[in-house]
Design a protein around this motif. Structure first.
Motif, PDB file in Angstrom:
ATOM      1  N   SER A  95      38.646 -89.020 -21.116  1.00 38.78           N
ATOM      2  CA  SER A  95      37.312 -88.514 -20.786  1.00 38.78           C
ATOM      3  C   SER A  95      37.436 -87.618 -19.555  1.00 38.78           C
ATOM      4  CB  SER A  95      36.355 -89.676 -20.510  1.00 38.78           C
ATOM      5  OG  SER A  95      36.833 -90.459 -19.431  1.00 38.78           O
ATOM      6  N   LEU A  96      36.751 -86.490 -19.558  1.00 44.93           N
ATOM      7  CA  LEU A  96      36.772 -85.595 -18.400  1.00 44.93           C
ATOM      8  C   LEU A  96      35.628 -85.892 -17.444  1.00 44.93           C
ATOM      9  CD1 LEU A  96      37.704 -82.216 -20.108  1.00 44.93           C
ATOM     10  CD2 LEU A  96      39.145 -83.672 -18.690  1.00 44.93           C
ATOM     11  N   VAL A  97      34.544 -86.375 -17.990  1.00 50.08           N
ATOM     12  CA  VAL A  97      33.353 -86.754 -17.234  1.00 50.08           C
ATOM     13  C   VAL A  97      32.914 -88.102 -17.799  1.00 50.08           C
ATOM     14  CG1 VAL A  97      32.660 -84.339 -16.837  1.00 50.08           C
ATOM     15  CG2 VAL A  97      31.802 -85.557 -18.846  1.00 50.08           C
ATOM     16  N   ILE A 164      35.353 -78.365 -16.627  1.00 46.21           N
ATOM     17  CA  ILE A 164      36.742 -78.630 -16.984  1.00 46.21           C
ATOM     18  C   ILE A 164      37.650 -78.019 -15.917  1.00 46.21           C
ATOM     19  CG2 ILE A 164      38.557 -78.236 -18.706  1.00 46.21           C
ATOM     20  CD1 ILE A 164      36.329 -77.965 -20.809  1.00 46.21           C
ATOM     21  N   PRO A 165      38.545 -78.797 -15.334  1.00 39.47           N
ATOM     22  CA  PRO A 165      39.474 -78.234 -14.345  1.00 39.47           C
ATOM     23  C   PRO A 165      40.259 -77.050 -14.926  1.00 39.47           C
ATOM     24  CG  PRO A 165      39.567 -80.624 -14.299  1.00 39.47           C
ATOM     25  CD  PRO A 165      38.724 -80.241 -15.494  1.00 39.47           C
ATOM     26  N   LEU A 166      40.447 -76.019 -14.112  1.00 38.62           N
ATOM     27  CA  LEU A 166      41.111 -74.809 -14.578  1.00 38.62           C
ATOM     28  C   LEU A 166      42.523 -75.070 -15.094  1.00 38.62           C
ATOM     29  CD1 LEU A 166      39.925 -72.155 -11.967  1.00 38.62           C
ATOM     30  CD2 LEU A 166      39.120 -72.497 -14.301  1.00 38.62           C
ATOM     31  N   LYS A 167      43.218 -76.050 -14.531  1.00 37.71           N
ATOM     32  CA  LYS A 167      44.581 -76.319 -15.007  1.00 37.71           C
ATOM     33  C   LYS A 167      44.570 -76.799 -16.455  1.00 37.71           C
ATOM     34  CE  LYS A 167      44.949 -81.025 -13.182  1.00 37.71           C
ATOM     35  NZ  LYS A 167      45.708 -81.919 -12.326  1.00 37.71           N
ATOM     36  N   TYR A 168      43.511 -77.508 -16.874  1.00 38.52           N
ATOM     37  CA  TYR A 168      43.405 -77.948 -18.267  1.00 38.52           C
ATOM     38  C   TYR A 168      43.071 -76.776 -19.182  1.00 38.52           C
ATOM     39  CZ  TYR A 168      43.022 -82.675 -16.252  1.00 38.52           C
ATOM     40  OH  TYR A 168      43.218 -83.839 -15.566  1.00 38.52           O
ATOM     41  N   GLY A 174      47.293 -71.816 -23.263  1.00 41.57           N
ATOM     42  CA  GLY A 174      48.724 -71.541 -23.331  1.00 41.57           C
ATOM     43  C   GLY A 174      49.281 -70.667 -22.235  1.00 41.57           C
ATOM     44  N   ILE A 175      48.676 -70.733 -21.056  1.00 42.44           N
ATOM     45  CA  ILE A 175      49.165 -69.930 -19.930  1.00 42.44           C
ATOM     46  C   ILE A 175      49.199 -70.790 -18.667  1.00 42.44           C
ATOM     47  CG2 ILE A 175      48.336 -67.744 -20.900  1.00 42.44           C
ATOM     48  CD1 ILE A 175      45.908 -67.918 -19.050  1.00 42.44           C
ATOM     49  N   THR A 176      49.746 -70.231 -17.613  1.00 39.38           N
ATOM     50  CA  THR A 176      49.787 -70.937 -16.334  1.00 39.38           C
ATOM     51  C   THR A 176      48.435 -70.813 -15.631  1.00 39.38           C
ATOM     52  OG1 THR A 176      50.495 -68.996 -15.078  1.00 39.38           O
ATOM     53  CG2 THR A 176      52.256 -70.381 -16.062  1.00 39.38           C
ATOM     54  N   PRO A 177      48.158 -71.712 -14.700  1.00 39.33           N
ATOM     55  CA  PRO A 177      46.911 -71.574 -13.917  1.00 39.33           C
ATOM     56  C   PRO A 177      46.844 -70.239 -13.170  1.00 39.33           C
ATOM     57  CG  PRO A 177      47.786 -73.785 -13.672  1.00 39.33           C
ATOM     58  CD  PRO A 177      48.832 -72.984 -14.408  1.00 39.33           C
TER      59      PRO A 177
END
Length: 188
Positions: A95-97, A164-168, A174-177
């Motif tokens: 769960s994200l939230v 949603i956190p940007l890293k997710y 399919g890219i880096t943060p």
């Protein structure tokens, strides 16, 4: 629970008896933010409907998890491959939230299939929705650029993507943060 019935009745008419057979087997379960709903190695026992909240599907890695999907309020969610094969999952669902699910256990779903006139239609409807989501994701990865995938996700879920956190999100497309930061800077 009425959201589920409304969703089903967009596809098939349900008698009160069929609804009772199905709804009597639903379980309400709430998860706090960042709770694991399913972990690698466990068999998925539930097909769930998200009443509120959102979840991510990911493969845990030592350095960075590989996020490959999200499910949002009003959608079905499950590690459906592990659900139907009865084999351990190879990924986590988190769960994200704070998230509330209406869930039906695998064994109870088999009873619904057997004891209601629309049981198989209900199962097919949920399965088709999960399949279409997977097919859409695969086609996006093959046909669209990372920027197009980001813009599409942002267009489809603008109010939710902010949570949603940007890293997710970066992992999902399919890219880096860092590459996602460049895309966001370029389009703003």
């Amino acid at each position: 629970m009425e959201k589920i019935r409304t969703l089903f009745e967009q596809q098939v008419s349900m008698s009160d008896r069929d609804w009772e057979v199905f709804s009597s087997r639903l379980q309400l379960k709430t998860f706090s933010a960042k709770s694991n709903i399913l972990e690698v190695g466990n068999t998925e026992n539930y097909l769930s409907f998200i009443q509120s909240g959102m979840v991510r599907y990911f493969i845990p890695e030592e350095l960075d998890d590989l996020t490959f999907g999200f499910s949002f309020e009003g959608e079905f969610m499950s590690a459906y491959d592990a659900f139907i094969t009865r084999k351990p999952s190879v990924y986590n669902i988190q769960s994200l939230v704070p998230t509330t699910l209406w869930r039906i256990h695998y064994d109870d779903l088999q009873v619904v299939y057997d004891k209601s006139t629309v049981g198989n239609t209900i199962g097919r409807f949920a399965a088709e929705g999960l399949f279409l989501k997977k097919a859409k994701r695969e086609l996006e990865l093959l046909k669209e650029t990372a920027e197009e995938r980001y813009l599409k996700l942002f267009k489809e879920r603008p109010e939710l993507i902010k949570k949603i956190p940007l890293k997710y999100i970066a992992s999902y497309i399919g890219i880096t943060p860092q590459a996602l930061s460049r895309i966001r800077k370029r389009i703003s």
